[in-house]
Design a protein around this motif. Structure first.
Motif, PDB file in Angstrom:
ATOM      1  N   LEU A  57     -11.232 -33.218  30.733  1.00 16.15           N
ATOM      2  CA  LEU A  57     -11.038 -31.782  30.513  1.00 16.15           C
ATOM      3  C   LEU A  57     -10.328 -31.498  29.192  1.00 16.15           C
ATOM      4  N   LYS A  58      -9.434 -32.371  28.788  1.00 18.72           N
ATOM      5  CA  LYS A  58      -8.716 -32.146  27.524  1.00 18.72           C
ATOM      6  C   LYS A  58      -9.665 -32.263  26.332  1.00 18.72           C
ATOM      7  N   CYS A  61     -11.713 -29.188  26.247  1.00 20.60           N
ATOM      8  CA  CYS A  61     -10.870 -28.102  25.742  1.00 20.60           C
ATOM      9  C   CYS A  61     -10.849 -28.107  24.216  1.00 20.60           C
ATOM     10  N   TYR A 328      -4.842 -20.490  28.552  1.00 21.13           N
ATOM     11  CA  TYR A 328      -5.504 -21.427  29.466  1.00 21.13           C
ATOM     12  C   TYR A 328      -5.659 -22.801  28.822  1.00 21.13           C
ATOM     13  N   SER A 329      -6.021 -22.834  27.547  1.00 24.97           N
ATOM     14  CA  SER A 329      -6.191 -24.125  26.884  1.00 24.97           C
ATOM     15  C   SER A 329      -4.874 -24.881  26.824  1.00 24.97           C
ATOM     16  N   VAL A 332      -4.433 -26.573  30.100  1.00 22.12           N
ATOM     17  CA  VAL A 332      -5.283 -27.755  30.242  1.00 22.12           C
ATOM     18  C   VAL A 332      -4.686 -28.929  29.466  1.00 22.12           C
ATOM     19  N   ASP A 335      -1.188 -29.916  31.137  1.00 15.39           N
ATOM     20  CA  ASP A 335      -1.123 -30.090  32.597  1.00 15.39           C
ATOM     21  C   ASP A 335       0.075 -29.347  33.180  1.00 15.39           C
ATOM     22  N   LEU A 339      -4.757 -26.465  37.917  1.00 17.98           N
ATOM     23  CA  LEU A 339      -6.038 -25.929  37.477  1.00 17.98           C
ATOM     24  C   LEU A 339      -7.014 -25.742  38.636  1.00 17.98           C
ATOM     25  N   LYS A 403     -13.000 -30.055  39.418  1.00 20.05           N
ATOM     26  CA  LYS A 403     -13.202 -30.209  37.983  1.00 20.05           C
ATOM     27  C   LYS A 403     -14.483 -29.513  37.518  1.00 20.05           C
ATOM     28  N   VAL A 406     -13.611 -25.916  37.093  1.00 21.06           N
ATOM     29  CA  VAL A 406     -12.836 -25.716  35.878  1.00 21.06           C
ATOM     30  C   VAL A 406     -13.733 -25.781  34.643  1.00 21.06           C
ATOM     31  N   MET A 410     -14.168 -22.891  31.894  1.00 22.80           N
ATOM     32  CA  MET A 410     -13.892 -23.104  30.473  1.00 22.80           C
ATOM     33  C   MET A 410     -15.085 -22.708  29.603  1.00 22.80           C
TER      34      MET A 410
END
Length: 459
Positions: A57-58, A61, A328-329, A332, A335, A339, A403, A406, A410
């Motif tokens: 997810l990072k 992002c 939001y970013s 992410v 942490d 999320l 996930k 999420v 995103m």
């Protein structure tokens, strides 16, 4: 091409933004709560599904919300989507040149910190210098602050910038608090005077309660200006409604923002405008079934946008435009906050559907976002007063897909700035079509105040 009228600010084509939003309408018009019930994951291109299932997810992002490159190999179509979303939106980061062009900053007096949260302090300090600069340029000291709330901006303008301000607020409770806070401010200043502390000259500050309707006519605009001017004639701060005035609004909700623009173009006495909008989902809009409604609408305002195919924005699109990409970013990447909440909400939606309930009936209690799913769901379902048992065994496979939820959120968040951009470019175009000089620029720090794009105009 809609220009932001600022040499340092890239402004995208309104027509290209509309094309982007139509190309990805399947994403724009989603409601994330319907992730499972409407099979949103299956709407993603197959190559996106393969690449994004279980992805980091990072790293996603960084792809969607920054220009940093990673070693991750993404589908070309996903790279193109991310690039288009960045290019086809008004930049949201205020630069040094934008800050200096706004004027010289005047710090908030210590008396202003009472009752004012840090976010609001940041906003009124930044906006105050913009309004002061425009007032100087227009040789105008009279300001009308619409949707003024508790009067924090108005007090800053009157006490720190020596402007004569009249606020217009429809909510009686806000009006009463504004008057109360004014009284406290005056008492604090009087104490300073008694102690021999030098207090600088201030402008005047008056408050009225009035509901400005979206269909306000030119005559009603003139009557409102007369009312505002009449309140200050006795004190000598205004010379009547014939004196030039600035019309300002900080985070005017829904249709109030577009209504300000109508008032500005309708009155020859309003020579300057400073507008910061919010709550786009509350706009009265043209729809696919009624592109030209009989009542005044908040979007689209301009002839150019109305001439484009597919300019209509759904409620879901306008609600998405209000989300904070920067906040939001950061969650992410750090942490710092759970999320899984979007997945929790989507799973609750499946429970509602199974019991014939609609999400419009749902009430989400406060402080539930950090609860475990079972407690979260029970807190929400309690509002229906029905004996609903949670079958955690059957729900667990859905919860395990948090996930995926999420990821889709995103992806939607990546295109959110483009939606806000078309709404604000429409307002900019409207002003230009009425012969006004107008600019659109980022002013606030978006990580502090996400609705940070402002429109300033003069005649």
């Amino acid at each position: 091409m809609a220009h932001c009228s600022n040499a340092d600010l890239r402004c995208p084509s309104a027509a290209n933004i509309v094309k982007l939003l139509n190309t990805y309408s399947w994403l724009v018009d989603m409601c994330i709560a319907d992730f499972f019930t409407e099979r949103h994951w299956d709407k993603l291109p197959h190559c996106w599904q393969r690449s994004l299932s279980g992805c980091n997810l990072k790293k996603l992002c960084l792809l969607l919300f920054s220009t940093h490159h990673t070693s991750t190999v993404w589908p070309l179509s996903l790279l193109a989507f991310a690039k288009c979303c960045r290019v086809l939106s008004v930049p949201r980061q205020a630069t040094t040149s934008h800050s200096s062009s706004a004027g010289e900053s005047v710090p908030l007096g210590t008396d202003h910190h009472k009752h004012v949260k840090a976010k609001k302090q940041h906003e009124i300090k930044c906006l105050g210098k913009v309004i002061h600069k425009l007032a100087d340029e227009q040789n105008c000291s009279n300001v009308i602050d619409v949707g003024s709330g508790h009067g924090h901006l108005a007090r800053h303008l009157a006490y720190d910038h020596q402007l004569n301000v009249t606020t217009v607020e429809s909510d009686e409770s806000h009006f009463k608090l504004a008057v109360k806070f004014d009284s406290e401010m005056k008492q604090d200043l009087e104490k300073k005077v008694r102690k021999g502390i030098d207090v600088k000259t201030t402008g005047t500050l008056k408050h009225i309660t009035h509901h400005i309707k979206p269909n306000i006519c030119d005559k009603e605009v003139a009557e409102l200006l007369d009312h505002c001017a009449a309140m200050d004639v006795a004190s000598g701060s205004m010379g009547g409604a014939s004196q030039p005035m600035l019309l300002v609004g900080l985070h005017t909700c829904g249709d109030l923002g577009p209504t300000m623009l109508h008032m500005f173009t309708a009155s020859p006495h309003i020579t300057g405008l400073v507008s910061v909008g919010c709550c786009y989902m509350k706009l009265t809009c043209a729809s696919a079934t009624e592109p030209h409604p009989p009542t005044p609408i908040g979007y689209p305002l301009s002839s150019l946008i109305r001439s484009l195919d597919g300019y209509v924005l759904s409620y879901e699109a306008r609600e998405l435009a209000c989300h904070a990409q920067e906040l939001y970013s950061s969650r992410v990447l750090s942490d710092s906050e759970p999320l899984r909440i979007h997945c929790y909400r989507a799973v609750v939606q499946t429970i509602l559907i199974q019991h014939g309930l609609h999400r419009s009936q749902l009430v989400v209690p406060k402080k539930t976002s950090k609860l475990p799913f079972k407690e979260y769901a029970e807190a929400i379902l309690a509002s229906f007063h029905l004996p609903i048992d949670l079958d955690m065994i059957s729900l667990q496979p859905l919860l395990d897909r948090w996930k995926d939820v999420v990821v889709v959120f995103m992806l939607r968040l990546a295109i959110a700035p483009s939606i806000e951009s078309i709404i604000l470019l429409d307002r900019l175009l409207y002003l230009k079509e009425h012969g006004c000089s107008a600019i659109l620029l980022p002013l606030f720090d978006p990580s502090v105040s996400p609705r940070n794009l402002i429109i300033t105009a003069h005649k």
